[in-house]
Design a protein around this motif. Structure first.
Motif, PDB file in Angstrom:
ATOM      1  N   ALA A  74       0.841  -1.196   0.000  1.00 39.97           N
ATOM      2  CA  ALA A  74       0.000   0.000   0.000  1.00 39.97           C
ATOM      3  C   ALA A  74       0.878   1.248   0.000  1.00 39.97           C
ATOM      4  O   ALA A  74       1.940   1.275   0.608  1.00 39.97           O
ATOM      5  CB  ALA A  74      -0.920   0.013   1.211  1.00 39.97           C
ATOM      6  N   SER A  75       0.428   2.289  -0.685  1.00 39.42           N
ATOM      7  CA  SER A  75       1.147   3.564  -0.715  1.00 39.42           C
ATOM      8  C   SER A  75       0.482   4.533   0.256  1.00 39.42           C
ATOM      9  O   SER A  75      -0.739   4.704   0.238  1.00 39.42           O
ATOM     10  CB  SER A  75       1.133   4.157  -2.122  1.00 39.42           C
ATOM     11  OG  SER A  75       1.669   5.460  -2.086  1.00 39.42           O
ATOM     12  N   TYR A  76       1.290   5.199   1.069  1.00 40.44           N
ATOM     13  CA  TYR A  76       0.790   6.153   2.049  1.00 40.44           C
ATOM     14  C   TYR A  76       1.220   7.583   1.698  1.00 40.44           C
ATOM     15  O   TYR A  76       1.086   8.482   2.505  1.00 40.44           O
ATOM     16  CB  TYR A  76       1.268   5.749   3.451  1.00 40.44           C
ATOM     17  CG  TYR A  76       0.762   4.374   3.813  1.00 40.44           C
ATOM     18  CD1 TYR A  76      -0.523   4.211   4.299  1.00 40.44           C
ATOM     19  CD2 TYR A  76       1.541   3.244   3.631  1.00 40.44           C
ATOM     20  CE1 TYR A  76      -1.014   2.954   4.604  1.00 40.44           C
ATOM     21  CE2 TYR A  76       1.065   1.991   3.916  1.00 40.44           C
ATOM     22  CZ  TYR A  76      -0.222   1.840   4.404  1.00 40.44           C
ATOM     23  OH  TYR A  76      -0.718   0.600   4.699  1.00 40.44           O
ATOM     24  N   ASP A  77       1.690   7.774   0.472  1.00 41.53           N
ATOM     25  CA  ASP A  77       2.189   9.079   0.039  1.00 41.53           C
ATOM     26  C   ASP A  77       1.114  10.164   0.045  1.00 41.53           C
ATOM     27  O   ASP A  77       1.412  11.333   0.281  1.00 41.53           O
ATOM     28  CB  ASP A  77       2.795   8.983  -1.361  1.00 41.53           C
ATOM     29  CG  ASP A  77       4.031   8.103  -1.398  1.00 41.53           C
ATOM     30  OD1 ASP A  77       4.644   7.882  -0.323  1.00 41.53           O
ATOM     31  OD2 ASP A  77       4.382   7.624  -2.493  1.00 41.53           O
ATOM     32  N   SER A  78      -0.140   9.813  -0.215  1.00 43.57           N
ATOM     33  CA  SER A  78      -1.185  10.833  -0.326  1.00 43.57           C
ATOM     34  C   SER A  78      -1.950  11.059   0.987  1.00 43.57           C
ATOM     35  O   SER A  78      -2.871  11.873   1.026  1.00 43.57           O
ATOM     36  CB  SER A  78      -2.177  10.447  -1.428  1.00 43.57           C
ATOM     37  OG  SER A  78      -2.820   9.233  -1.089  1.00 43.57           O
ATOM     38  N   VAL A  79      -1.569  10.365   2.048  1.00 46.69           N
ATOM     39  CA  VAL A  79      -2.257  10.537   3.331  1.00 46.69           C
ATOM     40  C   VAL A  79      -1.914  11.917   3.900  1.00 46.69           C
ATOM     41  O   VAL A  79      -0.735  12.271   4.015  1.00 46.69           O
ATOM     42  CB  VAL A  79      -1.839   9.441   4.337  1.00 46.69           C
ATOM     43  CG1 VAL A  79      -2.459   9.689   5.708  1.00 46.69           C
ATOM     44  CG2 VAL A  79      -2.223   8.068   3.822  1.00 46.69           C
ATOM     45  N   PRO A  80      -2.930  12.720   4.237  1.00 49.90           N
ATOM     46  CA  PRO A  80      -2.638  14.022   4.861  1.00 49.90           C
ATOM     47  C   PRO A  80      -1.803  13.826   6.125  1.00 49.90           C
ATOM     48  O   PRO A  80      -2.180  13.070   7.019  1.00 49.90           O
ATOM     49  CB  PRO A  80      -4.023  14.579   5.194  1.00 49.90           C
ATOM     50  CG  PRO A  80      -4.956  13.870   4.262  1.00 49.90           C
ATOM     51  CD  PRO A  80      -4.363  12.502   4.066  1.00 49.90           C
ATOM     52  N   THR A  81      -0.645  14.488   6.155  1.00 54.71           N
ATOM     53  CA  THR A  81       0.309  14.312   7.246  1.00 54.71           C
ATOM     54  C   THR A  81       0.687  15.669   7.809  1.00 54.71           C
ATOM     55  O   THR A  81       1.071  16.563   7.065  1.00 54.71           O
ATOM     56  CB  THR A  81       1.580  13.592   6.738  1.00 54.71           C
ATOM     57  OG1 THR A  81       1.190  12.337   6.172  1.00 54.71           O
ATOM     58  CG2 THR A  81       2.569  13.365   7.859  1.00 54.71           C
ATOM     59  N   ARG A  82       0.593  15.796   9.112  1.00 53.28           N
ATOM     60  CA  ARG A  82       0.968  17.047   9.778  1.00 53.28           C
ATOM     61  C   ARG A  82       2.114  16.751  10.733  1.00 53.28           C
ATOM     62  O   ARG A  82       1.959  15.969  11.671  1.00 53.28           O
ATOM     63  CB  ARG A  82      -0.223  17.624  10.543  1.00 53.28           C
ATOM     64  CG  ARG A  82      -1.410  17.861   9.645  1.00 53.28           C
ATOM     65  CD  ARG A  82      -1.863  19.284   9.705  1.00 53.28           C
ATOM     66  NE  ARG A  82      -2.843  19.556   8.685  1.00 53.28           N
ATOM     67  CZ  ARG A  82      -4.139  19.650   8.901  1.00 53.28           C
ATOM     68  NH1 ARG A  82      -4.617  19.494  10.105  1.00 53.28           N
ATOM     69  NH2 ARG A  82      -4.961  19.907   7.909  1.00 53.28           N
ATOM     70  N   ARG A  83       3.230  17.385  10.470  1.00 52.18           N
ATOM     71  CA  ARG A  83       4.409  17.213  11.322  1.00 52.18           C
ATOM     72  C   ARG A  83       4.570  18.421  12.229  1.00 52.18           C
ATOM     73  O   ARG A  83       4.183  19.531  11.883  1.00 52.18           O
ATOM     74  CB  ARG A  83       5.660  17.076  10.470  1.00 52.18           C
ATOM     75  CG  ARG A  83       5.688  15.857   9.600  1.00 52.18           C
ATOM     76  CD  ARG A  83       6.999  15.801   8.819  1.00 52.18           C
ATOM     77  NE  ARG A  83       7.005  14.705   7.892  1.00 52.18           N
ATOM     78  CZ  ARG A  83       7.336  13.460   8.207  1.00 52.18           C
ATOM     79  NH1 ARG A  83       7.675  13.176   9.431  1.00 52.18           N
ATOM     80  NH2 ARG A  83       7.314  12.510   7.304  1.00 52.18           N
ATOM     81  N   LEU A  84       5.197  18.185  13.366  1.00 50.14           N
ATOM     82  CA  LEU A  84       5.564  19.296  14.235  1.00 50.14           C
ATOM     83  C   LEU A  84       6.703  20.066  13.575  1.00 50.14           C
ATOM     84  O   LEU A  84       7.549  19.470  12.899  1.00 50.14           O
ATOM     85  CB  LEU A  84       6.051  18.780  15.591  1.00 50.14           C
ATOM     86  CG  LEU A  84       5.004  18.190  16.519  1.00 50.14           C
ATOM     87  CD1 LEU A  84       5.674  17.578  17.737  1.00 50.14           C
ATOM     88  CD2 LEU A  84       4.024  19.258  16.956  1.00 50.14           C
ATOM     89  N   PRO A  85       6.754  21.372  13.756  1.00 47.99           N
ATOM     90  CA  PRO A  85       7.918  22.088  13.248  1.00 47.99           C
ATOM     91  C   PRO A  85       9.166  21.606  13.987  1.00 47.99           C
ATOM     92  O   PRO A  85       9.061  21.090  15.101  1.00 47.99           O
ATOM     93  CB  PRO A  85       7.607  23.550  13.555  1.00 47.99           C
ATOM     94  CG  PRO A  85       6.446  23.564  14.463  1.00 47.99           C
ATOM     95  CD  PRO A  85       5.793  22.231  14.417  1.00 47.99           C
ATOM     96  N   PRO A  86      10.349  21.757  13.392  1.00 50.77           N
ATOM     97  CA  PRO A  86      11.572  21.231  14.008  1.00 50.77           C
ATOM     98  C   PRO A  86      11.798  21.699  15.444  1.00 50.77           C
ATOM     99  O   PRO A  86      12.293  20.951  16.258  1.00 50.77           O
ATOM    100  CB  PRO A  86      12.689  21.734  13.095  1.00 50.77           C
ATOM    101  CG  PRO A  86      12.028  22.024  11.803  1.00 50.77           C
ATOM    102  CD  PRO A  86      10.610  22.391  12.109  1.00 50.77           C
ATOM    103  N   SER A  87      11.416  22.921  15.757  1.00 48.78           N
ATOM    104  CA  SER A  87      11.644  23.415  17.116  1.00 48.78           C
ATOM    105  C   SER A  87      10.311  23.722  17.801  1.00 48.78           C
ATOM    106  O   SER A  87      10.128  24.791  18.353  1.00 48.78           O
ATOM    107  CB  SER A  87      12.519  24.666  17.082  1.00 48.78           C
ATOM    108  OG  SER A  87      11.871  25.670  16.327  1.00 48.78           O
ATOM    109  N   ALA A  88       9.398  22.778  17.744  1.00 50.82           N
ATOM    110  CA  ALA A  88       8.077  23.008  18.337  1.00 50.82           C
ATOM    111  C   ALA A  88       8.206  23.214  19.837  1.00 50.82           C
ATOM    112  O   ALA A  88       8.898  22.462  20.519  1.00 50.82           O
ATOM    113  CB  ALA A  88       7.168  21.816  18.068  1.00 50.82           C
ATOM    114  N   PRO A  89       7.552  24.250  20.354  1.00 48.93           N
ATOM    115  CA  PRO A  89       7.587  24.447  21.801  1.00 48.93           C
ATOM    116  C   PRO A  89       6.789  23.363  22.491  1.00 48.93           C
ATOM    117  O   PRO A  89       5.904  22.762  21.888  1.00 48.93           O
ATOM    118  CB  PRO A  89       6.916  25.818  21.987  1.00 48.93           C
ATOM    119  CG  PRO A  89       6.031  25.950  20.792  1.00 48.93           C
ATOM    120  CD  PRO A  89       6.730  25.225  19.677  1.00 48.93           C
TER     121      PRO A  89
END
Length: 171
Positions: A74-89
Motif C-alpha cells: 500500500a502507498s501512504y504518500d497521499s495521506v494528509p500528514t501534519r508534522r511538528l515544526p523542528p523546534s516546536a515548543p
C-alpha cells in the motif's frame, strides 16, 4: 475516487488493545510531541434501533506504531500528514504532575455530545466521572457541542493536536 472525494484512504491493519487485528483505512497522520496519532476507520457491527445488525464505519485516533501497521504494497504518500515544526515548543500544561487523562462535564440540552472537556484536577471538572484516554478525548472534542476548558490544561493540550498544526504544510 471521485472529484468530490479525491483522497482514497489506503488500507492499514488496526491493532486493538487486546492484540486482535482488523483491516481498516488510514485518513490522516498527526505528529504530536513524542509520538504519532493516526486517524483510522474500521467497520464494525452495530445493532440499530430496530434490532437489526448492520455494518457501521467508526473513525478514531490511534497511537502509531503501537495500534496500527502498514499493509504491504500500500502507498501512504497521499495521506494528509501534519508534522511538528523542528523546534516546536512544548505543549502548555497547567501542571506537569497533574493526573493523566481528561473528563467530560455534560451540559444540559438536546444531544449527548454537549459538554466541556477538563483535566481531571480542574476545579470545574465534575467529581466521580470516568477519565478519558487521549484517543477518546480527541474523539469527544471533535463532536459538535463539545468545548475545551480554558481554565485548565485541556485546551492547551488538546487544541494543538486538533487544530494547532494547520500552518504546517501537508506532505
Amino acid at each position: 475516487m471521485t472529484e468530490q472525494d479525491p483522497f482514497e484512504p489506503p488500507p492499514v491493519t488496526v491493532i486493538w488493545p487486546d492484540g486482535q487485528e482488523q483491516n481498516g483505512v488510514l485518513h490522516a497522520r498527526h505528529q504530536v510531541p513524542g509520538s504519532w496519532l493516526f486517524l483510522v476507520a474500521v467497520t464494525l457491527w452495530h445493532a440499530n434501533d430496530e434490532g437489526l445488525v448492520e455494518p457501521v464505519v467508526y473513525r478514531t485516533w490511534v497511537e502509531a506504531p503501537a495500534h496500527v501497521r502498514p499493509v504491504e504494497g500500500a502507498s501512504y504518500d497521499s495521506v494528509p500528514t501534519r508534522r511538528l515544526p523542528p523546534s516546536a515548543p512544548p505543549l502548555p500544561v497547567s501542571d506537569p504532575e497533574r493526573p493523566r487523562g481528561w473528563v467530560v462535564q455534560r451540559l444540559p440540552g438536546p444531544g449527548s455530545a454537549r459538554g466541556i472537556l477538563h483535566a481531571p484536577d480542574c476545579t470545574e471538572a465534575p467529581p466521580g466521572v470516568p477519565t478519558l484516554s487521549l484517543n477518546t478525548a480527541l474523539d469527544t472534542a471533535e463532536k459538535p457541542g463539545t468545548r475545551l476548558c480554558t481554565l485548565c490544561s485541556a485546551a492547551g493540550e488538546l487544541d494543538p493536536i486538533l487544530r494547532g498544526f494547520d500552518h504546517i504544510q501537508d506532505e
